[in-house]
Design a protein around this motif. Structure first.
Motif, PDB file in Angstrom:
ATOM      1  N   ASP A 112      22.743   0.752  12.178  1.00 35.00           N
ATOM      2  CA  ASP A 112      23.407   2.031  12.472  1.00 35.00           C
ATOM      3  C   ASP A 112      24.590   1.839  13.418  1.00 35.00           C
ATOM      4  OD1 ASP A 112      21.699   3.476  10.912  1.00 35.00           O
ATOM      5  OD2 ASP A 112      20.479   4.266  12.561  1.00 35.00           O
TER       6      ASP A 112
ATOM      7  N   CYS B  94      31.095   7.534  -1.466  1.00 36.94           N
ATOM      8  CA  CYS B  94      30.107   7.646  -2.542  1.00 36.94           C
ATOM      9  C   CYS B  94      28.702   7.789  -1.975  1.00 36.94           C
ATOM     10  CB  CYS B  94      30.159   6.438  -3.463  1.00 36.94           C
ATOM     11  SG  CYS B  94      31.728   6.207  -4.322  1.00 36.94           S
ATOM     12  N   GLY B  95      28.530   7.469  -0.693  1.00 35.53           N
ATOM     13  CA  GLY B  95      27.212   7.633  -0.073  1.00 35.53           C
ATOM     14  C   GLY B  95      26.242   6.513  -0.401  1.00 35.53           C
TER      15      GLY B  95
ATOM     16  N   TYR C 295      25.107   4.348   1.627  1.00 43.13           N
ATOM     17  CA  TYR C 295      24.481   3.848   2.865  1.00 43.13           C
ATOM     18  C   TYR C 295      23.037   3.358   2.700  1.00 43.13           C
ATOM     19  CZ  TYR C 295      28.529   6.293   4.892  1.00 43.13           C
ATOM     20  OH  TYR C 295      29.794   6.743   5.195  1.00 43.13           O
TER      21      TYR C 295
ATOM     22  N   GLU D  77      21.288   9.948  -4.573  1.00 42.43           N
ATOM     23  CA  GLU D  77      21.442   9.530  -3.177  1.00 42.43           C
ATOM     24  C   GLU D  77      22.838   9.904  -2.674  1.00 42.43           C
ATOM     25  OE1 GLU D  77      18.734   5.462  -3.788  1.00 42.43           O
ATOM     26  OE2 GLU D  77      20.884   5.294  -3.428  1.00 42.43           O
ATOM     27  N   GLY D  78      23.837   9.496  -3.446  1.00 43.96           N
ATOM     28  CA  GLY D  78      25.224   9.706  -3.030  1.00 43.96           C
ATOM     29  C   GLY D  78      25.590  11.179  -2.972  1.00 43.96           C
TER      30      GLY D  78
ATOM     31  N   ILE E 267      24.013  12.759   0.107  1.00 49.07           N
ATOM     32  CA  ILE E 267      24.715  12.376   1.334  1.00 49.07           C
ATOM     33  C   ILE E 267      26.070  13.085   1.429  1.00 49.07           C
ATOM     34  CG2 ILE E 267      25.867  10.401   2.441  1.00 49.07           C
ATOM     35  CD1 ILE E 267      23.341   8.765   1.603  1.00 49.07           C
ATOM     36  N   MET E 268      26.752  13.228   0.314  1.00 47.75           N
ATOM     37  CA  MET E 268      28.031  13.946   0.338  1.00 47.75           C
ATOM     38  C   MET E 268      27.800  15.415   0.706  1.00 47.75           C
ATOM     39  SD  MET E 268      31.078  13.553  -2.396  1.00 47.75           S
ATOM     40  CE  MET E 268      32.571  14.534  -2.363  1.00 47.75           C
TER      41      MET E 268
ATOM     42  N   GLU F 115      32.456  18.479   7.847  1.00 45.02           N
ATOM     43  CA  GLU F 115      33.758  18.499   7.195  1.00 45.02           C
ATOM     44  C   GLU F 115      34.393  19.888   7.148  1.00 45.02           C
ATOM     45  OE1 GLU F 115      33.691  16.546   3.380  1.00 45.02           O
ATOM     46  OE2 GLU F 115      32.092  15.220   4.041  1.00 45.02           O
TER      47      GLU F 115
ATOM     48  N   LEU G 126      33.441  12.229   8.357  1.00 43.44           N
ATOM     49  CA  LEU G 126      32.537  12.002   7.228  1.00 43.44           C
ATOM     50  C   LEU G 126      31.264  11.336   7.749  1.00 43.44           C
ATOM     51  CD1 LEU G 126      35.252  10.485   4.882  1.00 43.44           C
ATOM     52  CD2 LEU G 126      34.223  12.735   4.629  1.00 43.44           C
ATOM     53  N   LEU G 127      30.186  11.598   7.061  1.00 41.91           N
ATOM     54  CA  LEU G 127      28.916  11.000   7.467  1.00 41.91           C
ATOM     55  C   LEU G 127      29.012   9.480   7.344  1.00 41.91           C
ATOM     56  CD1 LEU G 127      26.340  12.576   8.280  1.00 41.91           C
ATOM     57  CD2 LEU G 127      25.398  11.983   6.054  1.00 41.91           C
ATOM     58  N   LYS G 128      28.468   8.799   8.340  1.00 42.06           N
ATOM     59  CA  LYS G 128      28.404   7.338   8.311  1.00 42.06           C
ATOM     60  C   LYS G 128      26.948   6.901   8.239  1.00 42.06           C
ATOM     61  CE  LYS G 128      32.689   6.927  10.894  1.00 42.06           C
ATOM     62  NZ  LYS G 128      33.344   6.405  12.088  1.00 42.06           N
ATOM     63  N   MET G 129      26.766   5.591   8.258  1.00 41.14           N
ATOM     64  CA  MET G 129      25.419   5.026   8.143  1.00 41.14           C
ATOM     65  C   MET G 129      24.427   5.693   9.095  1.00 41.14           C
ATOM     66  SD  MET G 129      23.433   2.677   6.801  1.00 41.14           S
ATOM     67  CE  MET G 129      24.318   1.239   6.170  1.00 41.14           C
ATOM     68  N   ALA G 130      24.820   5.815  10.358  1.00 43.66           N
ATOM     69  CA  ALA G 130      23.884   6.316  11.366  1.00 43.66           C
ATOM     70  C   ALA G 130      23.484   7.770  11.095  1.00 43.66           C
ATOM     71  CB  ALA G 130      24.492   6.196  12.761  1.00 43.66           C
TER      72      ALA G 130
ATOM     73  N   ALA H  38      23.258   9.063   7.989  1.00 37.82           N
ATOM     74  CA  ALA H  38      22.599   9.197   6.688  1.00 37.82           C
ATOM     75  C   ALA H  38      21.086   9.159   6.888  1.00 37.82           C
ATOM     76  CB  ALA H  38      23.041   8.064   5.765  1.00 37.82           C
TER      77      ALA H  38
ATOM     78  N   LEU I 278      17.395   8.164   6.949  1.00 35.90           N
ATOM     79  CA  LEU I 278      16.758   6.855   6.868  1.00 35.90           C
ATOM     80  C   LEU I 278      15.787   6.811   5.688  1.00 35.90           C
ATOM     81  CD1 LEU I 278      16.779   4.183   8.374  1.00 35.90           C
ATOM     82  CD2 LEU I 278      14.891   5.016   9.779  1.00 35.90           C
TER      83      LEU I 278
ATOM     84  N   MET J  73      14.927   8.472   2.010  1.00 38.23           N
ATOM     85  CA  MET J  73      15.263   9.334   0.875  1.00 38.23           C
ATOM     86  C   MET J  73      14.244   9.043  -0.203  1.00 38.23           C
ATOM     87  SD  MET J  73      19.441   9.217   0.777  1.00 38.23           S
ATOM     88  CE  MET J  73      19.620  10.808  -0.010  1.00 38.23           C
TER      89      MET J  73
END
Lengths: 163, 747
Positions: A126, A135-136, A138, B656-657, B660-661, B669, B688-692, B694, B696, B698
């Motif tokens: 993270d 595209c998501g 992650y 998934e994508g 997250i979007m 946004e 925009l959403l990043k890894m942290a 998103a 954990l 799904m």
């Protein structure tokens, strides 16, 4: 005066103006287009390369700053015989990319993270993986990093035994 | 235009080259050209009927596409769709290869040069010459017909999660099946056995009685001369071995080693790079610019003034953008300088308050059902930027009367036709070369491709090729945004916790009615659209109107559940039809998410159920609010009923994508306006959403309901925002009615 540096293990003399961001030298002067332009302000990470092993957003580093340093791009990750890096292989196994445009940068960031931490935790992922993927992908990037580190650990064992 | 696309297919012989009907080649029942090249009609097949009706609703006919079998058994599938990363080309190849009984490891999919093949006689000739050695076959075909067919093809491609549903199910499966029959017929003749003694497997026709087998590659040349069955019998799904399998995506290897070539990566000798700034207030014009500061930048060669923009042409991107930044161009505001986010919301609210709807849908006596004191809530959502990771980049070269353009666009034909219009050239002299696309989410649709006109204008006055790159700043400022929109919802409840009437009044540019599926069965429902258009260009943003409508309806259903004092899942269930797909999806998501089970303090669970693109998706989200005021999504449980799935892993990736979007847009946004211009400048102020951020966990499940195949690229998005908002309400007691959440967290 030409700027001397090394790209993917090869010494190069760069003709670019010193204030030109490294990204554009890599893409336009060297023709290595795997490193992408996404934002130009180091916000997205699509342009991530390694400068002396450190993950670096090349859109925001003037080429003059990398004189004498060693740069690795996505094209330099494969081994000499063309075998993909373990992280690249993990990316295929986990079917990470969608549009794929950010993935060179994601992979370079992941390789640097793994080289630094060995087997990164979710919290370390993270913290280090701040590249944007619209595209998501992650969850799959996370999965691939975990898989790649497992694989690296396994691969290391016979090598130790052989030594 | 003829009504029957196959009526003149018999004319399609090389001897009648000059007058040959192009469509006979493309959609006639006879494989008219070249060894190993198949064309097939789908117009009369049973499977075609539903899609045919859909396609023909806009006039015209369905179409087929191609397959090539090499003597070496290689199988090349020409996909008319642009794979933007959703895996549609792999899925299409799976569908064709399944019915063909192809050896999967021999299958390769390439983008059909759809635009030239369907519309550009010049490039079509090159394409066909490449495959057939008969370059003149498509001369003399009416442009209008070709354009129409290509437009249909591209509308399928871009019309929303339709690649596999329409092109795949209707065309590719039939092409595969019919070709397989032709290969069997050829083998039967060659082996001198009845066709019904033959089977197929892994690109071989097998005669098990005699232990003989023939490779597809050795049969292809002869098979290609046969008439193809227009309505071949398709396999029963129980026989599938390629479809419904998680085949690895064919486009991925080139995306992990940097070798994939996007429009941004295109290069030709002598090419210059340009970048551009259009009027910051949309609708404005360039009034003046002193070009000297740009020309003083080393590497800058030219400053070109367009009607509403200024472009700098240089030896590379860095001098081009440096030159552009050195300029202080002046633009008019087109009378739009007073428009702001606040003024748009006010205008929308006023329209709704006035009550004169532009269109109304629904049934029942809503007014009576609402009674004196309905429950009311108003919602607002902002403009959204697509933020495709690859900014627009098109290269154009005008030389010797011909214009060539290279880049990634979703509608190659429209790209070409726009360049034809702008350049004034004949269609034959303009060629568009489609390349890989670094994201789109609706941004690269034909309606909003002003970059095509820009690069054409530049190329027509430059002696060398020019690549026009939009900076991220330009991308953010000149979008085709998801519309800013407002809604006022009203409903009344009985003592038995049942809705008597439900009204959804919403204001935005276009009606959402054609996309809206309201799943609940209520005595009276009304949806009223109030048309409000600002100076901003608005467009299709992944899942289109279902994003905001999903947020409005599923947030309000949650509010009603709480007003009724009933559990949100139970409340929804009580308004869904028994035995319906929606109910099954809701029940599944409740069960799989552990709905109702205890959560840590400060964490809440929210549910939302939205159908879009004929796929039903429900999310249950577990979320809390951090010390920083930021919402944190811990877990998403998702149930999807898309009918059936071609590639489970690729479908999973899309959900998934999409999820997250949806979360990204809900959390952070917003494109806002002040004095008519966009206030955000880059990704640094468009979070925009990043890894942290998103989730954990799904946990995604597909129901194979057997219903007609739904879309998969978009339907994950719409329920994400309301499920999160509902979870935050459960966690905090604070209702989110305006997006993004971050703005309110700060406020």
């Amino acid at each position: 005066m030409a700027i001397q540096t090394s790209i993917n293990g090869k010494p190069v003399a760069l003709a670019a103006e010193p204030d030109t961001p490294l990204l554009w030298v890599i893409r336009e002067e060297l023709g290595l287009t795997g490193t992408k332009f996404g934002c130009g302000v180091a916000a997205c990470g699509a342009c991530t390369v390694h400068v002396n092993g450190e993950p670096t957003r090349s859109c925001s580093v003037p080429v003059s700053e990398v004189a004498g340093k060693s740069i690795t791009t996505i094209e330099g990750l494969k081994s000499a015989d063309g075998t993909l890096h373990a992280v690249q292989q993990a990316w295929i196994s986990a079917q990470v990319p969608q549009c794929g445009y950010c993935q060179s940068g994601q992979i370079m960031a992941a390789v640097a993270l793994i080289e630094k931490t060995g087997s990164p935790s979710d919290a370390q992922i993270d913290e280090a993986m701040t590249n944007i993927c619209r595209c998501g992908t992650y969850p799959r990037i996370r999965k691939a990093i975990h898989a790649a580190t497992g694989q690296a650990a396994k691969a290391a064992k016979p090598a130790e035994g052989a030594a | 235009m003829a009504d029957n696309p196959t009526s003149d297919m018999q004319e399609a012989t090389p001897a009648k080259r000059k007058g040959v009907k192009r469509r006979a080649f493309l959609i006639g029942g006879v494989a008219v050209v070249g060894a190993g090249l198949f064309g097939i009609s789908i117009a009369d097949s049973n499977a075609a009927k539903s899609a045919k009706a859909s396609v023909e609703a806009a006039g015209g006919h369905s179409f087929a596409t191609w397959l090539k079998i090499g003597e070496d058994d290689s199988i090349t599938i020409y996909s008319p769709h642009t794979d933007i990363g959703q895996g549609s080309n792999t899925g299409l190849a799976q569908m064709l290869a399944e019915e063909l009984d192809a050896a999967w490891d021999q299958v390769r999919v390439v983008s059909a040069p759809a635009e030239p093949a369907f519309a550009n006689v010049g490039l079509g000739r090159a394409f066909l010459a490449d495959m057939t050695g008969q370059p003149a076959i498509i001369n003399g075909i009416p442009q209008s017909f070709l354009s129409f067919i290509a437009r249909q093809m591209n509308l399928q491609m871009t019309g929303g999660s339709t690649a596999l549903r329409f092109t795949g199910r209707v065309t590719f499966q039939n092409v595969g099946a019919a070709t397989r029959l032709a290969l069997i017929e050829t083998a039967a003749k060659r082996l001198d056995v009845p066709a019904d003694e033959l089977t197929t497997q892994d690109s071989h026709v097998i005669h098990s009685k005699s232990g003989r087998a023939l490779r597809y590659g050795e049969l292809a040349a002869e098979a290609a001369t046969l008439s193809l069955d227009n309505a071949p019998k398709l396999k029963d799904p129980s026989q599938y071995r390629i479809m419904r399998q998680s085949m690895q995506r064919l486009d991925i290897p080139a995306k992990v080693d940097g070798s994939a070539q996007y429009g941004m990566d295109f290069s030709v000798p002598e090419m210059r790079v340009a970048t551009i700034m259009a009027a910051p207030v949309r609708g404005g014009k360039l009034t003046s610019v002193d070009t000297a500061p740009a020309l003083a930048v080393k590497g800058v060669e030219k400053v070109i003034k367009l009607d509403d923009a200024v472009a700098v042409v240089a030896k590379g991107y860095w001098p081009a953008i440096s030159g552009l930044r050195a300029l202080t161009p002046e633009f008019s505001d087109g009378g739009n300088g007073g428009i702001s986010t606040a003024s748009i919301f006010k205008a929308q609210d006023d329209l709704i308050a006035k009550g004169e709807a532009d269109s109304t849908a629904g049934d029942g006596d809503v007014q009576a059902g609402l009674g004196e004191k309905p429950i009311e809530a108003t919602y607002q959502v902002p403009f959204l930027h697509h933020a495709m990771m690859e900014p627009f980049a098109l290269t154009a070269h005008f030389k010797d009367g011909k214009l060539n353009i290279w880049g990634g666009m979703q509608d190659p034909l429209a790209t070409k036709m726009m360049a034809v219009d702008v350049s004034g050239l004949d269609a034959d002299d303009v060629t568009f070369h489609p390349m890989m696309i670094g994201g789109s989410f609706g941004r690269r649709l034909p309606m909003y491709m002003e970059i095509v006109a820009q690069v054409t204008k530049l190329a027509m006055q430059l002696p060398y090729p020019v690549k026009l790159i939009w900076s991220r700043e330009e991308e953010v400022a000149q979008g085709a945004y998801r519309p800013q929109s407002s809604a006022a919802l009203q409903a009344s409840l009985t003592k038995e916790k049942r809705i008597t009437a439900y009204r959804n009044d919403y204001a935005q540019p276009e009606s959402a009615e054609s996309e809206t599926v309201f799943p609940y069965t209520l005595p009276a429902v009304s949806r009223r659209h109030f048309a409000h258009v600002s100076n901003q260009q608005t467009g299709a943003w992944r899942s289109v109107n279902s994003t905001q409508q999903g947020f409005y309806n599923e947030s309000f259903m949650d509010e009603l559940a709480h007003a009724a004092g009933e559990d949100p899942v139970v409340f929804r269930r009580n308004h869904l039809k028994a035995g319906s797909r929606h109910l099954r999806v809701l029940d599944e998501v409740a069960a799989r998410s552990g709905w109702g089970s205890p959560l840590p303090a400060g964490t809440g669970r929210g549910v939302a159920l939205v159908e879009s693109f004929r796929t039903i998706v429900a999310h249950v989200i577990e979320a809390s609010v951090g010390d920083d005021g930021m919402p944190k999504v811990h877990k998403v449980t998702t149930v999807v009923d898309a009918g059936s799935i071609v590639n489970p892993d690729a479908a999973m990736a899309q959900i998934e994508g999409g999820t997250i979007m949806g979360l990204s847009s809900a959390i952070g946004e917003a494109i806002t306006l002040e004095n008519g211009a966009v206030q955000q400048s880059n990704l640094a102020d468009y979070p925009l959403l990043k890894m942290a951020g998103a989730p954990l966990v799904m946990d995604i499940h597909f129901l194979n309901s057997g219903a007609d195949m739904g879309g998969i690229g978009e339907p994950g998005v719409p329920p994400a925002a309301p499920a999160l908002a509902n979870a935050l309400f459960a966690a905090t007691g604070k209702r989110v009615r305006n997006l993004p959440i971050l703005t309110q967290a700060k406020a």
